[in-house]
Design a protein around this motif. Sequence first.
Motif, mmCIF file in Angstrom:
data_model
loop_
_atom_site.group_PDB
_atom_site.id
_atom_site.type_symbol
_atom_site.label_atom_id
_atom_site.label_comp_id
_atom_site.label_asym_id
_atom_site.label_seq_id
_atom_site.Cartn_x
_atom_site.Cartn_y
_atom_site.Cartn_z
ATOM 1 N N SER A 117 -15.305 -17.905 96.788
ATOM 2 C CA SER A 117 -15.658 -17.550 95.411
ATOM 3 C C SER A 117 -16.949 -18.292 95.051
ATOM 4 O O SER A 117 -17.364 -19.232 95.743
ATOM 5 N N LYS B 17 -20.444 -8.550 97.330
ATOM 6 C CA LYS B 17 -19.516 -9.109 96.350
ATOM 7 C C LYS B 17 -18.239 -8.294 96.457
ATOM 8 O O LYS B 17 -18.273 -7.068 96.336
ATOM 9 N N ASN C 88 -13.771 -8.029 95.852
ATOM 10 C CA ASN C 88 -12.597 -8.470 95.099
ATOM 11 C C ASN C 88 -11.376 -7.967 95.852
ATOM 12 O O ASN C 88 -11.265 -6.777 96.121
ATOM 13 N N SER D 291 -13.966 -12.762 92.247
ATOM 14 C CA SER D 291 -15.058 -12.204 93.055
ATOM 15 C C SER D 291 -15.351 -13.171 94.189
ATOM 16 O O SER D 291 -15.443 -14.378 93.990
#
Length: 151
Positions: A39, A74, A76, A82
């Motif tokens: 992260s 990026k 998730n 993220s």
Amino acid sequence: MEHRIDNIKKQLHAQNYKLTPQREATVRVLIEREQDHLSAEEIYLLVKEKAPEIGLATVYRTLELLSELKVVDKINFGDGVSRYDLRKEGAEHFHHHLICVECGSVEEIMDDLLVDVEKIVEKDWGFQVKDHRLTFHGVCRQCQEVMVSTS
């Protein structure tokens, strides 16, 4: 590592950006911890060890820039956080992930599994695909073995 940093420096220069010391410290952490899917906060804490003067906002801005320039992706994994994944050199597309819903492990699939799907989408829907992401959620081999041994 220096070869990868030089290539990233060239990518930035091609878009009229410089590889500042703060950006380089961030890139070094991403390369060193490539398998970890960190992260922004985790990256910041590791960068701070290399460059104590760096601020969290600088790391966020650097990650956003690297994401825009397709140096990092990026991602998730459905946990609301993220994470940043260094794009493999020469990769045209984002790589795929296997996420274990039991232990949280993340494995990467480097093969591009969606070439044929992209062609269908472009042909049948007239949609020009720029990139794609594929994430499988399931139970990893190790957790399956534990489940079998405890039943």
